[in-house]
Design a protein around this motif. Structure first.
Motif, PDB file in Angstrom:
ATOM      1  N   ALA A 181      57.802  55.186  44.670  1.00  0.00           N
ATOM      2  CA  ALA A 181      57.237  54.532  44.524  1.00  0.00           C
ATOM      3  C   ALA A 181      57.774  53.290  45.250  1.00  0.00           C
ATOM      4  CB  ALA A 181      56.442  54.130  42.971  1.00  0.00           C
ATOM      5  N   ALA A 182      58.403  52.915  44.810  1.00  0.00           N
ATOM      6  CA  ALA A 182      59.381  51.592  45.463  1.00  0.00           C
ATOM      7  C   ALA A 182      59.279  51.612  46.783  1.00  0.00           C
ATOM      8  CB  ALA A 182      60.872  51.123  44.907  1.00  0.00           C
ATOM      9  N   GLY A 183      60.222  52.991  47.514  1.00  0.00           N
ATOM     10  CA  GLY A 183      59.959  53.001  49.009  1.00  0.00           C
ATOM     11  C   GLY A 183      59.597  52.744  49.739  1.00  0.00           C
ATOM     12  N   VAL A 184      58.358  53.106  48.840  1.00  0.00           N
ATOM     13  CA  VAL A 184      57.124  53.576  50.177  1.00  0.00           C
ATOM     14  C   VAL A 184      56.401  52.114  50.245  1.00  0.00           C
ATOM     15  CG1 VAL A 184      54.185  54.571  49.586  1.00  0.00           C
ATOM     16  CG2 VAL A 184      56.527  55.790  48.763  1.00  0.00           C
ATOM     17  N   ALA A 185      55.865  51.682  48.944  1.00  0.00           N
ATOM     18  CA  ALA A 185      55.424  50.261  48.274  1.00  0.00           C
ATOM     19  C   ALA A 185      55.971  49.580  49.198  1.00  0.00           C
ATOM     20  CB  ALA A 185      54.989  49.743  47.258  1.00  0.00           C
ATOM     21  N   SER A 186      57.498  49.539  49.997  1.00  0.00           N
ATOM     22  CA  SER A 186      58.610  48.602  50.021  1.00  0.00           C
ATOM     23  C   SER A 186      58.174  48.993  51.974  1.00  0.00           C
ATOM     24  CB  SER A 186      59.975  48.382  49.632  1.00  0.00           C
ATOM     25  OG  SER A 186      59.766  48.839  48.769  1.00  0.00           O
ATOM     26  N   SER A 187      58.394  50.186  52.353  1.00  0.00           N
ATOM     27  CA  SER A 187      57.963  50.317  53.549  1.00  0.00           C
ATOM     28  C   SER A 187      56.678  50.217  54.482  1.00  0.00           C
ATOM     29  CB  SER A 187      57.840  52.354  53.932  1.00  0.00           C
ATOM     30  OG  SER A 187      59.716  52.747  53.279  1.00  0.00           O
ATOM     31  N   SER A 188      56.279  50.283  53.843  1.00  0.00           N
ATOM     32  CA  SER A 188      54.684  50.306  54.450  1.00  0.00           C
ATOM     33  C   SER A 188      54.540  48.685  53.985  1.00  0.00           C
ATOM     34  CB  SER A 188      53.070  50.368  52.710  1.00  0.00           C
ATOM     35  OG  SER A 188      53.528  51.447  52.360  1.00  0.00           O
ATOM     36  N   SER A 189      55.349  47.720  53.480  1.00  0.00           N
ATOM     37  CA  SER A 189      54.975  46.628  53.519  1.00  0.00           C
ATOM     38  C   SER A 189      55.549  45.924  54.643  1.00  0.00           C
ATOM     39  CB  SER A 189      55.805  45.773  52.217  1.00  0.00           C
ATOM     40  OG  SER A 189      57.880  45.535  52.835  1.00  0.00           O
ATOM     41  N   ILE A 190      56.778  46.888  55.506  1.00  0.00           N
ATOM     42  CA  ILE A 190      56.934  45.925  57.021  1.00  0.00           C
ATOM     43  C   ILE A 190      56.370  46.234  57.863  1.00  0.00           C
ATOM     44  CG2 ILE A 190      59.013  46.972  56.688  1.00  0.00           C
ATOM     45  CD1 ILE A 190      59.316  48.952  58.191  1.00  0.00           C
ATOM     46  N   VAL A 191      54.848  46.690  57.751  1.00  0.00           N
ATOM     47  CA  VAL A 191      54.286  46.826  58.915  1.00  0.00           C
ATOM     48  C   VAL A 191      53.537  45.942  59.231  1.00  0.00           C
ATOM     49  CG1 VAL A 191      53.696  48.896  58.859  1.00  0.00           C
ATOM     50  CG2 VAL A 191      52.120  47.031  57.905  1.00  0.00           C
ATOM     51  N   GLY A 192      53.597  45.035  57.944  1.00  0.00           N
ATOM     52  CA  GLY A 192      53.011  43.241  58.055  1.00  0.00           C
ATOM     53  C   GLY A 192      53.587  42.185  59.075  1.00  0.00           C
ATOM     54  N   PRO A 193      54.561  42.108  59.749  1.00  0.00           N
ATOM     55  CA  PRO A 193      54.943  41.298  60.941  1.00  0.00           C
ATOM     56  C   PRO A 193      54.692  42.457  62.103  1.00  0.00           C
ATOM     57  CG  PRO A 193      56.672  41.395  59.167  1.00  0.00           C
ATOM     58  CD  PRO A 193      55.878  42.491  58.711  1.00  0.00           C
ATOM     59  N   ALA A 249      51.652  41.502  47.088  1.00  0.00           N
ATOM     60  CA  ALA A 249      50.460  41.441  46.845  1.00  0.00           C
ATOM     61  C   ALA A 249      50.297  43.229  46.594  1.00  0.00           C
ATOM     62  CB  ALA A 249      49.601  41.014  47.445  1.00  0.00           C
ATOM     63  N   ILE A 250      50.518  44.032  47.135  1.00  0.00           N
ATOM     64  CA  ILE A 250      50.082  45.832  47.323  1.00  0.00           C
ATOM     65  C   ILE A 250      50.575  46.271  46.021  1.00  0.00           C
ATOM     66  CG2 ILE A 250      49.184  47.876  48.257  1.00  0.00           C
ATOM     67  CD1 ILE A 250      47.083  44.737  49.153  1.00  0.00           C
ATOM     68  N   GLY A 251      51.965  46.042  46.416  1.00  0.00           N
ATOM     69  CA  GLY A 251      53.004  46.907  46.014  1.00  0.00           C
ATOM     70  C   GLY A 251      52.624  46.627  44.357  1.00  0.00           C
ATOM     71  N   GLY A 252      52.462  44.971  44.024  1.00  0.00           N
ATOM     72  CA  GLY A 252      51.979  44.447  42.830  1.00  0.00           C
ATOM     73  C   GLY A 252      51.173  45.509  42.054  1.00  0.00           C
ATOM     74  N   ILE A 253      50.132  46.282  42.720  1.00  0.00           N
ATOM     75  CA  ILE A 253      48.941  46.464  41.634  1.00  0.00           C
ATOM     76  C   ILE A 253      49.505  48.138  41.920  1.00  0.00           C
ATOM     77  CG2 ILE A 253      46.659  46.863  42.387  1.00  0.00           C
ATOM     78  CD1 ILE A 253      46.191  44.496  43.741  1.00  0.00           C
ATOM     79  N   THR A 254      50.325  48.592  43.255  1.00  0.00           N
ATOM     80  CA  THR A 254      49.885  50.123  43.290  1.00  0.00           C
ATOM     81  C   THR A 254      51.551  50.787  42.895  1.00  0.00           C
ATOM     82  OG1 THR A 254      50.498  49.961  45.952  1.00  0.00           O
ATOM     83  CG2 THR A 254      48.818  50.400  45.408  1.00  0.00           C
TER      84      THR A 254
END
Length: 422
Positions: free
Chosen positions: A134-146, A115-120
């Motif tokens: 860009a891939a590393g930042v968006a992917s790493s940021s996503s793990i705060v989800g769980p 959802a977020i990486g698809g935009i940023t």
């Protein structure tokens, strides 16, 4: 028999059989081999999904899809940009902050990176950031989800052990916020070091306009988390509230979708939900098999036989969880490992509440690490980047995750202070 069971799961997963079927087939082989009654299979299959707390999972996932379809995510990103756009590395920071906000609704790392990486991610590449970064930042940021509440993984963990889901959410709040803040510091440091671009100064009028436009999107996590922590409603009820709120705001306020769009949104969400629920169902069969063949006792005796030092045992358990996270879906891993590891950690004095956070952080880090690394893989695909380069860009954020993990493991107040206070 326990060794054969574990090996069969790993082999089935390695040859590409979906994890739900890998767990189910391995369990079925063991049941037949050991002569247990086959009636156990349907009993545990349906029992694995027949839980009131687990109802929160499909509703939180659906609310995340409605947020994305209704335009709430874009407005959260716009607000973040209005206040953070003048900082070095503004777009990575915006990605991190927006991921944390979205995580406070969806509870899913994969949903967050999509959802977020698809935009940023496209925005970062367009502004001149390397695609792998860009891939590393968006992917790493996503793990705060769980990790940031509400967390699907913690719901599964809490419902399996009959623990307070709200207490688990409170325990994960400080680690989740800590990771988010240190991620931002890492992004700022990297931006200054590599002279990455920033968005530029945003006028006060633009900030006010962004807040006005995004007000209802920003209120969503406030209502959901405020309701849970104040005791107004349970996490499951909060999940239902989040769906209703996202639907009303997305359709009638932001007009991001219409009734004609709903069937597509619901069908896409149903596929994701069905995948997770099938994994939970088959992993429940496996958890029963693990228990009846006495694997928890054997593993516990093996680990405790190596050393009696609690510090070293906790470190060994973390290493095991990190390896499992690299290979297996998090929610399935939670159900399988609970009967094996929880008796060990409680014997050594660790709170099951703390261990829930430790287990979640470990398994989230697995979402970034090869050979599976589903979040990093998805981020790399969206950025059209080489996976190996994205791995290198992810490593500083992975290190922050390891620091968070060590604090959660060895500093009890890091997870227990907030639940105790509330």
């Amino acid at each position: 028999m326990g060794t054969l069971l574990i090996i069969s799961i790993l082999v089935f997963a390695a040859i590409g059989i979906p994890i739900a079927f890998s767990l189910g087939i391995s369990s079925l082989i063991t049941i037949i081999t050991e002569g247990y009654p086959l009636i156990v299979v349907p009993q545990k299959l349906f029992g694995g999904m027949d839980s009131f707390p687990l109802l929160a999972i499909p509703f939180f996932m659906l609310s995340g899809d409605l947020m994305n379809g209704g335009g709430l995510n874009k407005r959260i990103i716009r607000v973040a940009n209005a206040f953070l756009g003048n900082l070095p590395g503004s777009l990575p920071i915006i990605t991190i902050v927006a991921s944390a906000f979205f995580a406070a609704i969806s509870g899913s790392a994969v949903a967050t990176v999509a959802a977020i990486g698809g935009i940023t991610i496209p925005a970062m590449i367009k502004q001149g950031y390397p695609d792998h970064y860009a891939a590393g930042v968006a992917s790493s940021s996503s793990i705060v989800g769980p990790i940031i509440p509400p967390s699907i993984t913690l719901i599964v963990y809490g419902s399996s052990l009959q623990l307070s889901i709200s207490s688990l959410f409170l325990a994960s709040a400080i680690p989740g916020i800590f990771m988010t803040l240190v991620f931002i510091l890492v992004a700022v440091y990297q931006a200054k070091k590599n002279n990455y671009p920033k968005e530029g100064k945003i006028s006060f009028a633009e900030k006010i306009d962004a807040v006005k436009d995004g007000f209802w999107a920003l209120m969503m996590p406030v209502i959901i988390l405020g309701g849970i922590f104040s005791g107004k409603f349970t996490p499951t009820e909060a999940a239902v509230v989040s769906v209703v709120y996202a639907f009303i705001i997305g359709m009638f306020v932001y007009k991001g979708f219409t009734l004609r769009d709903l069937p597509k949104l619901l069908s896409e969400s149903a596929v994701s939900i069905a995948t997770i629920m099938l994994i939970l169902a088959t992993s429940k069969i496996l958890a029963w098999v693990i228990t009846v063949i006495n694997l928890p006792t054997m593993v516990a005796d093996a680990i405790l036989g190596l050393t009696s030092n609690a510090f070293l045992i906790f470190m060994l358990i973390n290493i095991i969880l990190l390896l499992v996270g690299c290979l297996m879906e998090a929610n399935a891993a939670v159900i399988i490992l609970i009967p094996i590891l929880v008796p060990i950690i409680t014997k050594l004095g660790m709170s099951p509440i703390t261990f829930g956070v430790v287990m979640t952080v470990n398994l989230c880090l697995g979402l970034l690490t090869p050979p599976v690394g589903i979040c990093l893989l998805l981020g790399s695909q969206m950025a059209k980047s080489k996976f190996e380069k994205a791995v290198i860009s992810m490593l500083p954020y992975f290190a922050v995750g390891v620091i968070t993990l060590l604090l959660a493991t060895y500093v009890p107040a890091f997870t227990l202070w907030l639940p105790g206070l509330m």
